[in-house]
Design a protein around this motif. Structure first.
Motif: not given
Ligand code: NAD
Ligand code: MG
Length: 394
Positions: A133, A137, A369
């Motif tokens: 991820e 990103s 995150q």
């Protein structure tokens, strides 16, 4: 003229990359070459390709490289130390980064190249398995063009329609057919698998590769890692990917569409094809690979994978489904177990046992995150746990 940095220049992918690049001196300039400790091979590559910078992670090896290149006209600057890989991967003269370090050791420099917006040629699948991820990103945020080098993923990329990044459903893709050669032990019984040696495991029938990925191919963990890699690269879920054993390794993978069409990419099993493809995309480049002779191939075979004899495959699919830190735990335990197998400390079938036991003892967690710290800590913790399971450390 594009500047290139090769992370892992002395390995199997690094050598193939330099072979392709060396055929096109009008298009590519080698800016930086990096390796772990093989000073002799790196010295040879420096003399031939004349990079500006050469990096060896191992300090003693870096000193040896200095000695080997003493007196060379236009000798490269020689660097060593922990953050130096990230530095060379982000140099302004570098347009293209080949990420070909093996294992999670390649994650930080690969991520640095993605953040810096470089054209990123990704061979280092473990980086995506550990931090998919974050890496995806980072590339999206910087505009870095991420092109897969793994032959299957490069094939899938070539068979995908324009706009697939918006979601496979929106462009009529039904599923991905991920091919696997099945490795050197495709039809061995479980009892025979218990006795195989590192030399046998590294003797792949179709591909010549580094020792770690060769063992991964033999356990089929490689296909499991590749399934996770495909989920990140093509924004899909494990249930949309079917693993197909295809022992000849001529079809490198396929994409099935909702109308029943299936597109495949074929070629001789030689990594210079995906390397040349990703270097030049959307153009094409001579790779040095001989053309595919279908009459010599004769026939193409397909069969479903034997999950009972290759438990690493199921472990990887479960980790992919669990998500969070599970793939990082799987990868770290596998790296430790494969090194132990190659070092003669455990048998072949114990690789899957070590991975399974590590996954059992370290529950997967969600990744917050920008959870790079969480993932690096998980990687470390999983390695320690896996080490504890090895016989000579008990
Ligand atoms: P390899 O073992 O032949 O080479 C690895 C390279 O990484 C070497 O240059 C080595 O010096 C360097 N390296 C290793 N550990 C390092 C560390 N701790 N710090 C810095 N550098 C380090 O491996 P390979 O077969 O070339 O594979 C490289 C990557 O490409 C792997 O992730 C593999 O899964 C992937 N890949 C390889 C092939 C193939 O055909 N070889 C195919 C598909 C994907
Ligand atoms: Mg592959």
């Amino acid at each position: 003229m594009k500047g290139i940095c090769i992370l892992g220049a002395t390995g199997s992918i690094g050598i193939s990359t330099l072979d392709v690049v060396g055929r096109h001196p009008d298009l590519y300039r080698v800016v930086a070459l990096t390796a772990h400790r093989d000073a002799e091979r790196l010295a040879e590559q420096c003399r031939r390709h004349r990079p500006k910078v050469a990096v060896l992670a191992d300090e003693g090896a870096a000193r040896r490289l200095g000695g080997l290149l003493a007196g060379m006209d236009g000798a490269p600057e020689i660097l060593t130390g922990p953050a130096v890989l990230e530095e060379v991967a982000t140099l302004t003269e570098v347009d293209i980064v080949m990420a070909a370090i093996v294992g999670a050791a390649g994650l930080l420099p690969t991520l640095a190249a993605a953040r810096a917006g470089k054209r990123l040629l990704l061979a280092n699948k473990e980086a995506l398995v550990v931090a998919g991820e974050i890496l995806m990103s980072a590339a999206a945020a910087s505009g870095a063009l991420l092109l897969p080098i793994d032959s299957e993923h490069n094939a899938i990329f070539q068979c995908m329609p324009p706009g697939y990044e918006r979601g496979l459903e929106r462009v009529g893709v039904e599923r991905i057919l991920l091919t696997a050669s099945g490795g050197p032990f495709l039809h061995r019984s479980l009892v025979e698998l218990g006795r195989v040696t590192p030399e046998q495991a590294c003797a792949h029938p179709n591909w010549s590769m580094g020792r770690k990925i060769s063992v991964d191919s033999a356990t089929m963990m490689n296909k499991g890692l590749e399934l996770i890699e495909a989920c990140w690269l093509f924004g899909t879920r494990p249930e949309r990917i079917q693993i197909v054993i295809h022992p000849q390794s001529v079809i490198h993978s396929l994409v099935q569409y909702v109308d029943g069409s299936v597109l495949a990419q074929l070629g001789n099993p030689d990594m210079r094809i995906p390397i040349a493809h990703a270097l030049a995309w959307p153009e094409r480049l001579i790779s040095g690979v001989s053309p595919l002779d279908l009459f010599a191939v004769g026939h193409l075979d397909f069969e479903p994978p034997g999950f009972d004899r290759f438990p690493c495959l199921s472990l990887a699919i479960q980790a992919a489904e669990a998500g969070g830190t599970a793939p990082a735990i799987l990868n770290a335990a596998n790296e430790v177990a494969v090194a132990a197998f190659l070092g003669g400390r455990i048998g072949f079938t114990a690789i899957a046992e070590v991975v399974a036991a590590t996954l059992d003892r370290l529950p997967a967690r969600a990744v917050p995150q920008d959870g790079l710290e969480t993932l690096l800590a998980t990687d470390h913790e999983a390695r320690l746990l896996a080490e504890q399971m090895l016989p000579s450390s008990v």
